[in-house]
Design a protein around this motif. Structure first.
Motif, PDB file in Angstrom:
ATOM      1  N   THR A   1       0.831  -1.201   0.000  1.00 28.17           N
ATOM      2  CA  THR A   1       0.000   0.000   0.000  1.00 28.17           C
ATOM      3  C   THR A   1       0.869   1.256   0.000  1.00 28.17           C
ATOM      4  O   THR A   1       0.645   2.171  -0.798  1.00 28.17           O
TER       5      THR A   1
ATOM      6  N   HIS B   1      -7.091  -4.473  -6.059  1.00 27.37           N
ATOM      7  CA  HIS B   1      -7.256  -4.276  -4.616  1.00 27.37           C
ATOM      8  C   HIS B   1      -7.416  -2.765  -4.391  1.00 27.37           C
ATOM      9  O   HIS B   1      -6.860  -1.973  -5.141  1.00 27.37           O
TER      10      HIS B   1
ATOM     11  N   ASP C   1       1.343  -4.665  -9.114  1.00 27.51           N
ATOM     12  CA  ASP C   1       1.080  -4.971  -7.710  1.00 27.51           C
ATOM     13  C   ASP C   1       1.327  -6.477  -7.533  1.00 27.51           C
ATOM     14  O   ASP C   1       0.513  -7.308  -7.938  1.00 27.51           O
TER      15      ASP C   1
ATOM     16  N   GLN D   1       0.216 -10.509  -4.183  1.00 28.44           N
ATOM     17  CA  GLN D   1      -0.192 -11.921  -4.143  1.00 28.44           C
ATOM     18  C   GLN D   1       0.781 -12.827  -4.894  1.00 28.44           C
ATOM     19  O   GLN D   1       0.892 -14.015  -4.596  1.00 28.44           O
TER      20      GLN D   1
ATOM     21  N   SER E   1       4.644  -6.966  -0.291  1.00 23.34           N
ATOM     22  CA  SER E   1       4.712  -6.855   1.177  1.00 23.34           C
ATOM     23  C   SER E   1       5.391  -8.092   1.732  1.00 23.34           C
ATOM     24  O   SER E   1       5.095  -9.220   1.304  1.00 23.34           O
TER      25      SER E   1
ATOM     26  N   HIS F   1       4.889  -9.473   4.626  1.00 23.87           N
ATOM     27  CA  HIS F   1       4.052 -10.351   5.457  1.00 23.87           C
ATOM     28  C   HIS F   1       3.290 -11.398   4.658  1.00 23.87           C
ATOM     29  O   HIS F   1       2.731 -12.330   5.226  1.00 23.87           O
ATOM     30  N   LYS F   2       3.267 -11.253   3.328  1.00 19.75           N
ATOM     31  CA  LYS F   2       2.560 -12.263   2.527  1.00 19.75           C
ATOM     32  C   LYS F   2       3.527 -13.340   2.039  1.00 19.75           C
ATOM     33  O   LYS F   2       3.157 -14.226   1.284  1.00 19.75           O
TER      34      LYS F   2
HETATM   35  N1  PMP Z   1      -2.602  -5.616  -3.351  1.00 19.34           N
HETATM   36  C1  PMP Z   1      -3.077  -6.852  -3.207  1.00 19.34           C
HETATM   37  C2  PMP Z   1      -3.394  -7.655  -4.437  1.00 19.34           C
HETATM   38  C3  PMP Z   1      -3.272  -7.395  -1.940  1.00 19.34           C
HETATM   39  O1  PMP Z   1      -3.745  -8.623  -1.814  1.00 19.34           O
HETATM   40  C4  PMP Z   1      -2.952  -6.612  -0.812  1.00 19.34           C
HETATM   41  C5  PMP Z   1      -3.149  -7.146   0.592  1.00 19.34           C
HETATM   42  N2  PMP Z   1      -4.332  -7.812   0.790  1.00 19.34           N
HETATM   43  C6  PMP Z   1      -2.450  -5.329  -1.017  1.00 19.34           C
HETATM   44  C7  PMP Z   1      -2.281  -4.865  -2.291  1.00 19.34           C
HETATM   45  C8  PMP Z   1      -2.085  -4.445   0.136  1.00 19.34           C
HETATM   46  O2  PMP Z   1      -1.015  -5.002   0.849  1.00 19.34           O
HETATM   47  P1  PMP Z   1      -0.578  -4.409   2.257  1.00 19.34           P
HETATM   48  O3  PMP Z   1      -1.806  -4.401   3.090  1.00 19.34           O
HETATM   49  O4  PMP Z   1       0.448  -5.381   2.745  1.00 19.34           O
HETATM   50  O5  PMP Z   1      -0.043  -3.050   2.021  1.00 19.34           O
END
Ligand code: PMP
Length: 570
Positions: free
Chosen positions: A96, A124, A201, A204, A224, A226-227
């Motif tokens: 984000t 997203h 982005d 995922q 990110s 954390h994913k």
């Molecule tokens: N883009 C996608 C496709 C996501 O799945 C997510 C998290 N669900 C985000 C952006 C945002 O990621 P973050 O909350 O780690 O910033």
């Protein structure tokens, strides 16, 4: 190819040994965030125990140690995604923030009125809202790429949207709802034809496929930590050096400067120009540990296992009668979005939760996609390499039981409605309500041992709950903050006692409403103020339902009740 042992892999994640609601945890919410292996957890605490110091600043040994580990993580990320130089790796707090950085730095300084920003229908919110804000600031316009039948961006229609006015094309490598790999190379090719930049982005994609930014030849790539088994609060913006060099700083402060005087400030070199203030040093170093962890497993072997799991899960879910996938066909990664006919998505998720299965229901931060597909939401099972075939079997078995219970619900007679009666009503504003008392509720829950039987009681109450009429479901009665729709109306009798009536399209919320309304109905404002709702829920063993999570929205209901009483305008 290196061997992948699911047993060994699973053992590295301590949380997978947990019980949730008294049942072994089955964690199928990996698209939201993945669990962390012991080596990443230990890396963070080890850093604080042995290396904690601010980076790049002091000339003492500890700072040098922290800085080496911190910059080593940058090197690892650079190699992991095949960037050209570590100057192209900017630390952020997540995908984000990475997108916001590009929108506010590149976008705000570059975009002009009527320039076009191209997004897709499956984005997203993190890849929509930052662009809407910069469009508003600059007069640029947003255009949206349609999807094909199978849920990927439709390559046939690319040039209907991307054209001479396009300045940037921003799209997900893989949607967090659809789980398919977008035709990335083709989209980048068309964007380049019109000299437009591309931002991918990769939130995922990063944990499920190999990412090579040089091969993709995109201008920006975000993800990110954390994913991908790493810590929360750390993310990456990859950007081509030549473009990053042209961009103004995003935030200002320490570390992003070369020299500062009141007359003039000059900015630091890449990547530090974009890294104002003390960064998340522990998190960055732990992201390095999560990459090392992934590399040690052997990427190819891990992805091959995930692929088997994906195919198996898809086949098993397809065998559930009344399960409707959000788009037709198989996803490319183990992310499955669907609804069960005749069941609210939130009820499905709550039922799975009651047996220890963590899934997500709702719009998944992709409201425009839900509108595009003409659904209100869906249930999402998102798997990771530590999930196994037995977990899939158990979840599918539970879904089958759920579809069966819908049939039974339809067959039920009115014998379950013994608690229901018309309340003594006033001519001006009759309110039909459940005549359920706190004692009734306490008696029901005293018998219910274990979370799944409590959940059953809640669902039964939800089923018996008297519904609101369509006229009562107004803007004023809506309870904001619930992921399912919920409404509350209220009436104050001449005696000063309040009568409430609530409804929701999710049965589980109706059940919880019935429990709350049993406690608040027929009380005066003074009696209501004296009533300890937390204590009531704690006695019932339902305190977790008062968490501020918007999933169950109970806090929102309580807030609405408080508002109605405070204004006595019900
Ligand atoms: N883009 C996608 C496709 C996501 O799945 C997510 C998290 N669900 C985000 C952006 C945002 O990621 P973050 O909350 O780690 O910033």
């Amino acid at each position: 190819m290196q061997q992948f042992s699911i047993t060994d892999f699973r053992q590295q994640f301590p949380i997978l040994q947990s019980l949730v609601n008294g049942k072994p945890l089955i964690y199928f919410d990996n698209a939201a965030t993945t669990q962390k292996p012991m080596c990443v957890i230990e890396n963070q605490s080890d850093y604080y125990q042995h290396s904690n110091a601010n980076v790049h600043r002091a000339s003492h040994a500890l700072s040098a140690k922290a800085t080496v580990a911190y910059e080593d993580a940058r090197q690892r990320v650079k190699k992991f995604i095949n960037a050209n130089t570590e100057q192209e790796i900017i630390w952020t707090k997540g995908s984000t923030e990475s997108i916001n950085l590009v929108a506010q730095s590149w976008g705000r300084s570059t975009l002009r009125p009527n320039d076009e920003i191209v997004l897709s229908h499956s984005e997203h919110h993190a890849n929509i809202v930052p662009w809407q804000i910069v469009a508003e600031q600059t007069g640029a316009k947003i255009k949206v790429l349609p999807l094909s039948e199978t849920g990927i961006i439709d390559i046939e229609q690319l040039e209907d949207v991307i054209g001479e006015r396009t300045r940037i094309v921003c799209f997900g490598h893989i949607s967090n709802v659809i789980g398919r790999i977008n035709p990335t190379a083709e989209i980048i090719r068309v964007a380049k034809k019109y000299q437009a930049l591309t931002l991918i982005d990769g939130a995922q994609a990063i944990a499920h496929i190999d990412v090579d930014v040089m091969a993709l030849d995109c201008d920006f790539y975000v993800f990110s930590a954390h994913k991908m088994y790493g810590p929360t609060g750390v993310g990456v913006l990859y950007g081509k050096k030549a473009i990053l060099e042209q961009m103004p700083p995003y935030q200002a402060g320490g570390e992003m400067i070369k020299t500062v005087s009141f007359e003039q400030t000059s900015f630091n070199e890449l990547p530090h120009k974009f890294e104002a203030g003390t960064p998340n040093v522990a998190g960055v170093i732990a992201l390095g540990a999560s990459i090392r962890f992934l590399e040690q497993q052997g990427h190819a072997a891990l992805f091959a296992y995930e692929e088997q799991l994906r195919a198996y899960c898809f086949a098993q879910l397809s065998s559930v009668k009344d399960l409707v996938f959000i788009v037709a066909g198989e996803p490319d990664i183990p992310v499955f979005s669907f609804s069960l006919k005749g069941q609210h998505n939130h009820d499905v998720a709550a039922a799975l939760d009651s047996v220890g299965i963590a899934v997500r229901s709702g719009h998944h931060c992709a409201m425009p996609l839900m509108q595009y597909l003409q659904v209100t939401g869906c249930v999402r099972l998102s798997l990771s390499a530590y999930n196994n075939f037995q977990e899939v079997d158990f979840a599918v078995q539970q879904l089958k039981i759920l579809t069966q219970s819908v049939l039974e619900t339809c067959d039920e007679t009115s014998s379950n409605t013994s608690h229901l009666r018309l309340s003594a009503s006033n001519n001006h504003n009759p309110i039909v309500s459940n005549d359920l008392t706190v004692d009734d509720v306490l008696a029901m829950f005293a018998k219910a041992k274990g979370w799944d039987s409590k959940h059953r009681e809640i669902m039964l109450l939800g089923k018996k709950h008297v519904r609101l009429s369509v006229q009562d479901k107004t803007e004023q009665s809506i309870i904001s903050g619930c992921e399912s729709h919920a409404w509350l109306v209220c009436y104050q009798e001449t005696s000063g006692k309040f009568r409430f009536k609530g409804d929701s399209d999710a049965k589980v919320i109706r059940g919880l409403l019935a429990i709350i309304l049993a406690a608040v109905n027929n009380k005066t404002a003074a009696e209501l103020n004296a009533f300890d709702l937390d204590d009531y829920f704690s006695t019932l063993g339902l305190l977790q339902h008062l968490s501020p999570s918007r999933g169950n929205g109970l806090r929102a209901i309580v807030k609405k009740i408080e508002q109605l009483i405070a204004h006595s305008n019900c």
